[in-house]
Design an enzyme around this catalytic site. Structure first.
Site, short mmCIF file in Angstrom:
data_model
loop_
_atom_site.label_atom_id
_atom_site.label_comp_id
_atom_site.label_asym_id
_atom_site.label_seq_id
_atom_site.Cartn_x
_atom_site.Cartn_y
_atom_site.Cartn_z
N ARG A 67 -96.63 61.69 60.12
CA ARG A 67 -97.61 60.99 59.26
C ARG A 67 -97.65 59.48 59.52
O ARG A 67 -97.80 58.66 58.62
CB ARG A 67 -97.29 61.20 57.78
N CYS A 113 -101.05 66.00 49.47
CA CYS A 113 -99.69 65.60 49.09
C CYS A 113 -99.64 64.09 48.87
O CYS A 113 -100.15 63.32 49.68
CB CYS A 113 -98.69 66.00 50.16
N GLU A 142 -97.63 59.17 50.96
CA GLU A 142 -98.30 59.85 52.06
C GLU A 142 -99.79 59.51 52.03
O GLU A 142 -100.43 59.46 53.06
CB GLU A 142 -98.07 61.36 51.95
N1 EPU Z 1 -92.15 74.13 46.90
C1 EPU Z 1 -91.66 74.32 45.64
N2 EPU Z 1 -92.41 73.89 44.58
C2 EPU Z 1 -93.61 73.27 44.73
C3 EPU Z 1 -94.10 73.07 46.04
C4 EPU Z 1 -93.35 73.51 47.12
O1 EPU Z 1 -90.58 74.86 45.46
O2 EPU Z 1 -94.22 72.89 43.72
C5 EPU Z 1 -91.37 74.64 48.05
C6 EPU Z 1 -92.07 75.76 48.77
O3 EPU Z 1 -91.81 77.01 48.17
C7 EPU Z 1 -91.49 75.66 50.16
C8 EPU Z 1 -91.25 74.16 50.33
O4 EPU Z 1 -91.23 73.60 49.01
O5 EPU Z 1 -90.27 76.33 50.23
C9 EPU Z 1 -92.30 73.49 51.18
O6 EPU Z 1 -93.59 73.67 50.57
P1 EPU Z 1 -94.93 73.88 51.43
O7 EPU Z 1 -94.77 75.03 52.37
O8 EPU Z 1 -96.06 73.88 50.49
O9 EPU Z 1 -95.00 72.62 52.37
P2 EPU Z 1 -94.84 71.08 52.03
O10 EPU Z 1 -93.71 70.57 52.84
O11 EPU Z 1 -94.83 70.84 50.56
C10 EPU Z 1 -96.33 70.26 53.99
C11 EPU Z 1 -97.34 69.16 54.12
C12 EPU Z 1 -98.69 69.65 53.65
C13 EPU Z 1 -99.12 70.86 54.46
C14 EPU Z 1 -98.06 71.95 54.27
C15 EPU Z 1 -98.36 73.20 55.07
C16 EPU Z 1 -96.24 67.02 53.72
C17 EPU Z 1 -95.94 65.95 52.74
N3 EPU Z 1 -96.96 68.04 53.27
O12 EPU Z 1 -96.20 70.52 52.60
O13 EPU Z 1 -99.62 68.60 53.90
O14 EPU Z 1 -100.37 71.34 54.03
O15 EPU Z 1 -96.77 71.42 54.69
O16 EPU Z 1 -98.02 73.02 56.40
O17 EPU Z 1 -95.83 66.91 54.88
C18 EPU Z 1 -100.91 66.79 53.06
O18 EPU Z 1 -100.63 66.22 54.10
O19 EPU Z 1 -101.60 66.25 52.18
C19 EPU Z 1 -100.38 68.12 52.84
C20 EPU Z 1 -100.65 68.80 51.74
#
Ligand code: EPU
Length: 280
Positions: free
Chosen positions: A155, A204, A275
């Site tokens: 990012r 995010c 972010e």
């Molecule tokens: N999780 C929770 N509770 C929540 C949200 C997530 O326990 O409320 C857990 C999920 O179950 C999972 C882990 O946290 O085990 C990661 O969650 P997720 O797969 O949703 O991915 P993320 O790391 O939260 C990242 C990117 C997203 C992108 C997704 C999918 C960042 C900050 N976010 O989210 O990007 O869509 O992976 O690849 O890097 C964005 O850039 O705006 C964005 C949403």
């Protein structure tokens, strides 16, 4: 005097001096040069999907490249695409042409220029992985910067406030349209199941703090889902999203951000980085 709440997916933000829509890269570069000559503040505006704008009024000019007339050009496995183009649309077109390598970017609802600026990514894909070069209006000239000279990270891109990204050339590889379309459909389904896609948000809010650490999970574990200040709420669907109702002020979002930051700092000793881009 454009109210930014109409130009951002978070639906907050006060009046900005002006939004300009140049239709050629040359006009865009000339506009930047004129604004700088007059010492006027300007910012590139993509689709406003990763942007938090203060309640204002803001003394700056936004430059949108949505109306650039530059066409998308496919040449072999490369595609040259203008900054104002829709990223999801580009991903679909590449898939239809049997070009693979950006399927994971399909669920990101932004412009190509915005994606380059923040090195957008999802599902293990990052746009920087396929960039060959980026065209930028910089110091009164249009320059083409090869990938080797550009320092991308999670990012993060090397572009500054004085750069206007005009377009990029991407390197894809031969693929199979059916397989790419199936992969894209799966990512879109995943997004709809795990993120508050029907609410007003900027995606995010915070970066993930490190490998194996998810900000969403951390905020969730602190029991903060559903916490609300004014018209801004920590999404019950995904805790790294702040969603707003029709009457939210940016100040509500900023206050919620500070609350999350201080709770995470106290409970976990982690300093969360933004972010989303912020205009104050
Ligand atoms: N999780 C929770 N509770 C929540 C949200 C997530 O326990 O409320 C857990 C999920 O179950 C999972 C882990 O946290 O085990 C990661 O969650 P997720 O797969 O949703 O991915 P993320 O790391 O939260 C990242 C990117 C997203 C992108 C997704 C999918 C960042 C900050 N976010 O989210 O990007 O869509 O992976 O690849 O890097 C964005 O850039 O705006 C964005 C949403």
């Amino acid at each position: 005097h454009q109210p930014m709440r109409h130009l951002t997916s978070l639906r907050t933000g006060g009046e900005i001096a002006c939004v300009a829509f140049p239709d050629t890269p040359e006009k865009a570069a000339a506009l930047v040069a004129r604004l700088e000559e007059h010492g006027l503040r300007w910012s590139p505006l993509g689709y406003g999907t990763n942007l938090l704008v203060a309640d204002g009024p803001l003394d700056r000019v936004a430059i949108s490249l949505r109306q650039l007339k530059t066409p998308v050009r496919f040449e072999g496995c490369q595609v040259k695409v203008p900054a104002g183009y829709s990223l999801p649309r580009l991903v679909n077109q590449c898939a239809d042409r049997g070009l693979s390598g950006i399927e994971g970017l399909a669920p990101i609802p932004g412009s190509v220029g915005g994606a380059v600026k923040m090195n957008a990514g999802s599902h293990g894909y990052e746009i920087a992985d396929v960039i060959v070069s980026v065209d930028v209006a910089r110091e009164r000239r249009i320059v083409t910067l090869p990938r080797e000279t550009l320092d991308f990270a999670y990012r993060h891109s090397p572009f500054t406030e004085r750069d206007l990204i005009l377009g990029t050339t991407l390197q894809l590889r031969p693929g199979n349209p059916e397989a790419s379309r199936a992969e894209i459909a799966e990512y879109r389904r995943h997004r709809a199941a795990t993120q508050p896609v029907r609410d007003n948000s900027a995606g995010c809010i915070f970066k993930n703090p490190g490998p194996g650490l998810a900000t969403g999970r951390i905020i969730d574990e602190l029991g903060m889902k559903g916490e609300t200040i004014g018209g801004a709420t920590i999404s019950p669907v995904h805790a790294n999203f702040i969603v707003t109702n029709g009457s939210a002020r940016a100040a509500d979002v900023f206050a919620l951000i500070e609350r999350i930051r201080s709770r995470v700092r106290e409970a976990r000793g982690i300093e969360l980085d933004m972010e989303v881009e912020v205009w104050e």
